[in-house]
Design a protein around this motif. Structure first.
Motif, PDB file in Angstrom:
ATOM      1  N   PHE A  34       0.829  -1.192   0.000  1.00 18.82           N
ATOM      2  CA  PHE A  34       0.000   0.000   0.000  1.00 18.82           C
ATOM      3  C   PHE A  34       0.872   1.254   0.000  1.00 18.82           C
ATOM      4  CE2 PHE A  34      -3.883  -2.237   1.369  1.00 18.82           C
ATOM      5  CZ  PHE A  34      -3.342  -3.390   1.896  1.00 18.82           C
ATOM      6  N   TYR A  36       0.040   5.191   1.276  1.00 22.08           N
ATOM      7  CA  TYR A  36      -0.893   6.138   1.872  1.00 22.08           C
ATOM      8  C   TYR A  36      -0.274   7.526   1.794  1.00 22.08           C
ATOM      9  CZ  TYR A  36      -4.034   2.691   4.061  1.00 22.08           C
ATOM     10  OH  TYR A  36      -4.951   1.699   4.285  1.00 22.08           O
ATOM     11  N   GLN A  38      -0.494  11.492   3.540  1.00 23.52           N
ATOM     12  CA  GLN A  38      -0.973  12.242   4.708  1.00 23.52           C
ATOM     13  C   GLN A  38      -0.692  13.719   4.486  1.00 23.52           C
ATOM     14  OE1 GLN A  38       0.938  11.414   8.528  1.00 23.52           O
ATOM     15  NE2 GLN A  38      -1.029  11.678   9.583  1.00 23.52           N
ATOM     16  N   GLY A  43      -5.609  12.718   8.570  1.00 27.34           N
ATOM     17  CA  GLY A  43      -5.294  11.300   8.671  1.00 27.34           C
ATOM     18  C   GLY A  43      -4.733  10.764   7.376  1.00 27.34           C
ATOM     19  N   LEU A  44      -4.345   9.512   7.384  1.00 25.29           N
ATOM     20  CA  LEU A  44      -3.795   8.888   6.189  1.00 25.29           C
ATOM     21  C   LEU A  44      -4.918   8.539   5.213  1.00 25.29           C
ATOM     22  CD1 LEU A  44      -1.649   8.348   8.494  1.00 25.29           C
ATOM     23  CD2 LEU A  44      -0.921   6.422   7.090  1.00 25.29           C
ATOM     24  N   LEU A  46      -5.656   6.356   1.576  1.00 24.40           N
ATOM     25  CA  LEU A  46      -5.107   5.363   0.670  1.00 24.40           C
ATOM     26  C   LEU A  46      -4.887   5.982  -0.707  1.00 24.40           C
ATOM     27  CD1 LEU A  46      -4.337   2.367   0.219  1.00 24.40           C
ATOM     28  CD2 LEU A  46      -6.671   2.050  -0.635  1.00 24.40           C
ATOM     29  N   LYS A  49      -2.988   0.485  -4.007  1.00 24.45           N
ATOM     30  CA  LYS A  49      -2.634  -0.758  -3.338  1.00 24.45           C
ATOM     31  C   LYS A  49      -2.419  -1.864  -4.360  1.00 24.45           C
ATOM     32  CE  LYS A  49      -7.510  -1.966  -2.539  1.00 24.45           C
ATOM     33  NZ  LYS A  49      -8.550  -2.232  -1.497  1.00 24.45           N
ATOM     34  N   PHE A  90       3.465   7.338   2.925  1.00 25.89           N
ATOM     35  CA  PHE A  90       3.823   6.152   3.699  1.00 25.89           C
ATOM     36  C   PHE A  90       3.596   4.895   2.874  1.00 25.89           C
ATOM     37  CE2 PHE A  90       4.607   8.003   7.797  1.00 25.89           C
ATOM     38  CZ  PHE A  90       3.851   9.155   7.809  1.00 25.89           C
ATOM     39  N   PHE A 102       3.971  -0.033   8.645  1.00 25.10           N
ATOM     40  CA  PHE A 102       4.241   1.170   7.883  1.00 25.10           C
ATOM     41  C   PHE A 102       5.723   1.506   7.891  1.00 25.10           C
ATOM     42  CE2 PHE A 102       0.041   2.950   6.969  1.00 25.10           C
ATOM     43  CZ  PHE A 102      -0.761   2.220   7.822  1.00 25.10           C
ATOM     44  N   GLY A 103       6.169   2.135   6.816  1.00 24.08           N
ATOM     45  CA  GLY A 103       7.489   2.720   6.807  1.00 24.08           C
ATOM     46  C   GLY A 103       7.503   4.029   7.567  1.00 24.08           C
TER      47      GLY A 103
END
Lengths: 112, 115
Positions: A34, A36, A38, A43-44, A46, A49, A90, A102-103
């Motif tokens: 995925f 994401y 921000q 918030g994150l 999407l 994916k 992310f 998550f990274g």
């Protein structure tokens, strides 16, 4: 357990230039991947994916990412960025158990 | 369709005080997540609920953190007592439980500052 490495913490780029945000993952099982985004104080959301099928996935705003199993990568690309693309991005990996990792994130700054 | 709702958006407290965060997931989403996001880092899972059952709380510091989702809908995350190192953004997310990895939808987060 799976893990994610985002190789660049910050990526500055000029408007209309191409960009690549790098993501490598580690896992002993098949994964889902995925990206994401921000925006400040939000918030994150999407972006795109990869679950199965075609290894090239695309978002509605011009981003794309390619799943490369041999290189364990899922780099995010856009051929021409806009000022509005400035945000934190992310990369995340999940096995088939909803355990998403998550990274650390890459801050993309698009300059005029 | 309303997204994931979190409150408060911001909270400033003194150390050793208690604090609580509330989350209302997207209607029909039976899986709910609480994440901790430190400055400059990605989110880290604290706890995951499927309906009212906590199915993964291995990363929740149980000495000071607690969570509940009594009716399988909204959820509360509590810290008591808060420490300086708890200053972070607390994110709530929800998804539909299914056979394949489902997209997680995130709320805006609660930004906590412990003084």
């Amino acid at each position: 357990a799976q893990s994610v490495t985002q190789l660049d913490s910050q990526v500055p780029v000029f408007e209309e230039a191409p960009v690549e945000l790098r993501c490598n993952y580690s896992s002993s099982v098949s994964v889902y991947l995925f990206w994401y985004v921000q925006y400040p104080n939000q918030g994150l959301q999407l972006l795109l994916k990869y679950l199965s099928g075609s290894t090239l996935v695309k978002s509605i705003n011009g981003f794309e990412a390619e799943f490369n199993k041999s290189q364990t990568s899922f780099h995010l690309r856009k051929p021409s960025v806009h000022i509005s693309d400035t945000a934190e991005y992310f990369c995340a990996v999940s096995a088939n158990n909803n355990d998403m990792r998550f990274g650390a994130g890459t801050r993309l700054t698009v300059k005029p | 369709e309303a997204g994931v709702v979190q409150s408060p958006r911001y909270k400033i407290i003194e150390k050793k005080q208690p604090v609580a965060f509330w989350c209302n997931p997207i209607s029909g989403h039976n899986t709910l997540y609480w994440y901790l996001q430190n400055l400059g880092q990605g989110p880290e899972l604290l706890i995951r609920y499927e309906n009212e059952e906590a199915v993964d709380d291995s990363q929740l510091p149980k000495d000071r953190f607690s969570a509940e989702r009594l009716k399988g809908v909204d959820s509360t995350l509590k810290i008591q007592p808060a420490e300086l190192g708890d200053s972070a953004v607390y994110l709530c997310a929800s998804s539909i439980t299914g056979l394949q990895q489902e997209t997680q939808y995130f709320g805006p987060g609660t930004r906590l500052l412990v003084l």
